[in-house]
Write a protein that holds these residues in place. Structure first.
Motif, PDB file in Angstrom:
ATOM      1  N   GLY A  90       0.846  -1.204   0.000  1.00  0.00           N
ATOM      2  CA  GLY A  90       0.000   0.000   0.000  1.00  0.00           C
ATOM      3  C   GLY A  90       0.873   1.242   0.000  1.00  0.00           C
ATOM      4  N   THR A  94       1.341   3.574  -2.126  1.00  0.00           N
ATOM      5  CA  THR A  94       0.842   4.813  -2.733  1.00  0.00           C
ATOM      6  C   THR A  94      -0.201   5.513  -1.864  1.00  0.00           C
ATOM      7  OG1 THR A  94      -0.738   3.449  -3.951  1.00  0.00           O
ATOM      8  CG2 THR A  94       1.268   4.098  -5.118  1.00  0.00           C
ATOM      9  N   GLY A  95      -0.514   4.950  -0.698  1.00  0.00           N
ATOM     10  CA  GLY A  95      -1.529   5.550   0.169  1.00  0.00           C
ATOM     11  C   GLY A  95      -0.931   6.533   1.164  1.00  0.00           C
ATOM     12  N   SER A  96      -1.792   6.967   2.071  1.00  0.00           N
ATOM     13  CA  SER A  96      -1.394   7.967   3.068  1.00  0.00           C
ATOM     14  C   SER A  96      -0.324   7.402   4.021  1.00  0.00           C
ATOM     15  CB  SER A  96      -2.663   8.400   3.802  1.00  0.00           C
ATOM     16  OG  SER A  96      -2.382   8.965   5.014  1.00  0.00           O
ATOM     17  N   ILE A  97      -0.517   6.177   4.500  1.00  0.00           N
ATOM     18  CA  ILE A  97       0.498   5.562   5.378  1.00  0.00           C
ATOM     19  C   ILE A  97       1.755   5.246   4.564  1.00  0.00           C
ATOM     20  CG2 ILE A  97       1.043   3.466   6.717  1.00  0.00           C
ATOM     21  CD1 ILE A  97      -0.704   5.307   8.317  1.00  0.00           C
ATOM     22  N   HIS A 121      -2.419  -0.648  -5.715  1.00  0.00           N
ATOM     23  CA  HIS A 121      -3.548  -1.266  -6.405  1.00  0.00           C
ATOM     24  C   HIS A 121      -3.574  -0.819  -7.866  1.00  0.00           C
ATOM     25  CE1 HIS A 121      -7.268  -3.202  -7.091  1.00  0.00           C
ATOM     26  NE2 HIS A 121      -7.915  -2.089  -7.325  1.00  0.00           N
ATOM     27  N   THR A 177      -1.765  -4.655  -8.104  1.00  0.00           N
ATOM     28  CA  THR A 177      -2.822  -5.682  -8.054  1.00  0.00           C
ATOM     29  C   THR A 177      -3.741  -5.645  -9.267  1.00  0.00           C
ATOM     30  OG1 THR A 177      -3.480  -4.326  -6.159  1.00  0.00           O
ATOM     31  CG2 THR A 177      -3.542  -6.683  -5.853  1.00  0.00           C
ATOM     32  N   ALA A 236      -8.775  -6.395   1.538  1.00  0.00           N
ATOM     33  CA  ALA A 236      -7.802  -6.749   0.494  1.00  0.00           C
ATOM     34  C   ALA A 236      -6.410  -6.924   1.087  1.00  0.00           C
ATOM     35  CB  ALA A 236      -7.776  -5.667  -0.584  1.00  0.00           C
ATOM     36  N   ALA A 238      -0.558  -1.411  10.024  1.00  0.00           N
ATOM     37  CA  ALA A 238      -1.493  -0.281   9.889  1.00  0.00           C
ATOM     38  C   ALA A 238      -2.869  -0.806   9.481  1.00  0.00           C
ATOM     39  CB  ALA A 238      -0.980   0.711   8.848  1.00  0.00           C
ATOM     40  N   ASN A 239      -2.877  -1.867   8.682  1.00  0.00           N
ATOM     41  CA  ASN A 239      -4.108  -2.442   8.107  1.00  0.00           C
ATOM     42  C   ASN A 239      -4.959  -3.109   9.206  1.00  0.00           C
ATOM     43  OD1 ASN A 239      -4.601  -5.350   5.914  1.00  0.00           O
ATOM     44  ND2 ASN A 239      -5.988  -3.655   6.276  1.00  0.00           N
ATOM     45  N   LYS A 240      -5.683  -2.264   9.963  1.00  0.00           N
ATOM     46  CA  LYS A 240      -6.426  -2.785  11.116  1.00  0.00           C
ATOM     47  C   LYS A 240      -7.514  -3.769  10.699  1.00  0.00           C
ATOM     48  CE  LYS A 240      -7.444   1.527  11.680  1.00  0.00           C
ATOM     49  NZ  LYS A 240      -7.548   2.744  12.466  1.00  0.00           N
ATOM     50  N   GLU A 241      -8.050  -3.598   9.463  1.00  0.00           N
ATOM     51  CA  GLU A 241      -9.123  -4.503   9.033  1.00  0.00           C
ATOM     52  C   GLU A 241      -8.637  -5.953   9.050  1.00  0.00           C
ATOM     53  OE1 GLU A 241      -8.111  -1.815   7.299  1.00  0.00           O
ATOM     54  OE2 GLU A 241      -9.819  -0.485   6.951  1.00  0.00           O
ATOM     55  N   ASP A 278      -1.137   1.984  14.074  1.00  0.00           N
ATOM     56  CA  ASP A 278      -2.265   2.818  14.480  1.00  0.00           C
ATOM     57  C   ASP A 278      -1.773   3.656  15.659  1.00  0.00           C
ATOM     58  OD1 ASP A 278      -4.889   3.551  14.096  1.00  0.00           O
ATOM     59  OD2 ASP A 278      -5.624   1.489  14.179  1.00  0.00           O
ATOM     60  N   MET A 288      -5.874  11.493   5.999  1.00  0.00           N
ATOM     61  CA  MET A 288      -5.845  10.023   5.845  1.00  0.00           C
ATOM     62  C   MET A 288      -6.581   9.634   4.560  1.00  0.00           C
ATOM     63  SD  MET A 288      -6.954   8.996   9.739  1.00  0.00           S
ATOM     64  CE  MET A 288      -8.541   9.820   9.735  1.00  0.00           C
ATOM     65  N   GLY A 289      -6.512   8.357   4.201  1.00  0.00           N
ATOM     66  CA  GLY A 289      -7.290   7.825   3.082  1.00  0.00           C
ATOM     67  C   GLY A 289      -8.786   7.988   3.352  1.00  0.00           C
ATOM     68  N   MET A 334       1.355  10.853  11.520  1.00  0.00           N
ATOM     69  CA  MET A 334       1.595   9.399  11.529  1.00  0.00           C
ATOM     70  C   MET A 334       3.074   9.038  11.412  1.00  0.00           C
ATOM     71  SD  MET A 334      -1.082   7.852  12.317  1.00  0.00           S
ATOM     72  CE  MET A 334      -0.538   6.168  12.063  1.00  0.00           C
TER      73      MET A 334
END
Ligand code: NAD
Ligand code: MG
Length: 396
Positions: free
Chosen positions: A8, A10-13, A36, A57, A105, A123-126, A150, A211-212, A273
């Motif tokens: 990930g 390219t994201g905020s984190i 992605h 992806t 994902a 970071a991916n809490k999900e 987090d 954030m995202g 962060m």
């Protein structure tokens, strides 16, 4: 020199991670970056950090990427498709993997990293909400160091005693409560009746953090704090009865540990962060993060209040899922991802997110905790299907 993979990127984190990494070229070498579909940004990152591998992806987005890497003078290998990302994440012998894909994902790659890397920065809490028991077991079996990103969990990690101190006292014996702080998001004082008509952009305009969009909506509903309660339960092996949430609009105190003797330890810092990320990247050393230094005299006032579950029903629903245990957190996460995506694309109202979450959780109350990636993905799929059925009942 530590090798690092950023899932990930390219994201905020991802941005914050690569900013800290770029400040310490003598400490870190980037092994792999994944995205992605944002290949423009991935290419820029590849030029700057010269990884051995980049992974995309979405196969359509990856078209032409190989040629662009070569014309940029890079020998970087290109890996395309979801299976390849899992393989990149699970490459053996990488020192640290930053797990910063958003949503379900991220589960397969994050689990792959937990099997193969030396440390996983989560970071991916999900992922941990979907399959907390499986994820923690996997980390233990492979003896991977799990470092929370987090900001709340990173703060708790910094304030907790080391798991088995010289006396042998366990964390559960030493600690009375873990208190997670929450800013309250953009709608902390908005009249509840107005929440039906708020727009995605209003929900994403977080007062303190950039954030995202998915986590920004979760912060606005406070489902983010609900997911974080579940995350804290698994990360620190704490029962729900010893996990509290406290609203703190300034977002300076990132969380608190209350000990049995009444001592309370907190971690403070500006809401950036890069602070928790630098903590995890340097661990156990301390390294510069680039964040501005905390000036408490300039801030002047720190406020705290109890969250209002009438205003934030998602917080109550997440507590229900945590109490139900088993597969309920996985079900809730899937329902919430559907509700948030539909809200962001303008198909349902803000207040429908909580309604969908509650209905799906009630429809699948007894699901077992997933024991494998396949079981987690299957349960996620069932819950998404139910959530989509709920959409038909949402007035547009
Ligand atoms: P973001 O939307 O900015 O970035 C998400 C990243 O995931 C991107 O690189 C994107 O390419 C990748 N991605 C998206 N869908 C994908 C898919 N289907 N397959 C593979 N990759 C995919 O999100 P973010 O704000 O950086 O958040 C990332 C994670 O970190 C989330 O789980 C979030 O809850 C958590 N987190 C974020 C913050 C924050 O300040 N942004 C704070 C705490 C925790
Ligand atoms: Mg957080």
């Amino acid at each position: 020199m530590k090798t690092i993979t950023v899932l990930g990127a390219t994201g905020s984190i991802g941005d914050s991670t690569l900013d800290v990494v770029g400040r310490h070229p003598e400490r870190f070498r980037v092994h792999a970056l994944t995205a992605h579909g944002n290949v423009e940004k991935l290419l820029q990152l590849a030029v700057r950090h010269r990884p051995e591998v980049v992974s995309v992806t979405d196969p359509q987005a990856a078209a032409g990427m190989e040629a662009r890497l070569r014309s940029a003078g890079l020998a970087t290998r290109l890996a395309v498709g979801p299976d390849e990302v899992v393989e990149v994440a699970g490459a053996p012998g990488i020192d640290c993997v930053m797990a910063a894909i958003v949503g379900a994902a991220g589960l397969a790659p994050t689990l792959a990293a937990a099997r193969a890397a030396r440390s996983v920065m989560l970071a991916n809490k999900e992922a941990i909400v979907m399959a907390g028991r499986l994820f923690i077991q996997t980390c233990r079996q492979s003896q991977v160091a799990l470092l929370p990103i987090d900001s709340e969990h990173n703060a708790l990690f910094q304030c907790l005693p080391s798991p088995h101190g010289p006396s042998g006292q366990t964390t559960g014996e030493a600690v009375r409560r873990l208190i997670l702080t929450a800013s309250g998001g953009p709608f902390r004082t908005t009249p509840v009746a107005a929440l039906d008509s708020v727009s995605p952009d209003q929900a994403c305009a977080h007062p303190k953090w950039s954030m995202g969009r998915k986590i920004s909506v979760d912060s606005a509903t406070m489902m983010n704090k609900g997911l974080e309660l579940i995350e804290a339960h698994y990360l620190f092996d704490m029962p729900a009865s010893r996990l509290e949430v406290l609203i703190h609009p300034q977002s300076i105190v990132h969380s608190l540990v209350e000990y049995m003797d009444g001592s309370v330890l907190a971690q403070l810092g500006n809401p950036d962060m890069r602070v928790p990320i630098a903590h995890a990247l340097g661990y156990p050393d301390r390294i510069a993060s680039g964040a501005s230094l905390l000036d408490l005299a300039a801030i002047g006032r720190l406020e705290f209040e109890t969250p209002d579950e009438g205003r934030f029903p998602c917080l109550r629903i997440a507590r229900e899922a945590l109490a139900a245990g088993g597969g309920a957190p996985c079900v809730l996460n899937a329902a919430n991802e559907v509700g948030v995506a539909e809200f962001l694309s303008g198909r349902v109202r803000f207040s429908d997110i909580a309604r969908i979450n509650q209905a799906v959780l009630e429809a699948l109350p007894q699901a077992d905790a997933p024991d494998s990636l396949e079981e987690a993905l299957e349960l996620d799929k069932r819950a998404r299907h139910l959530a989509k059925q709920q959409l038909e009942r949402c007035p547009t």
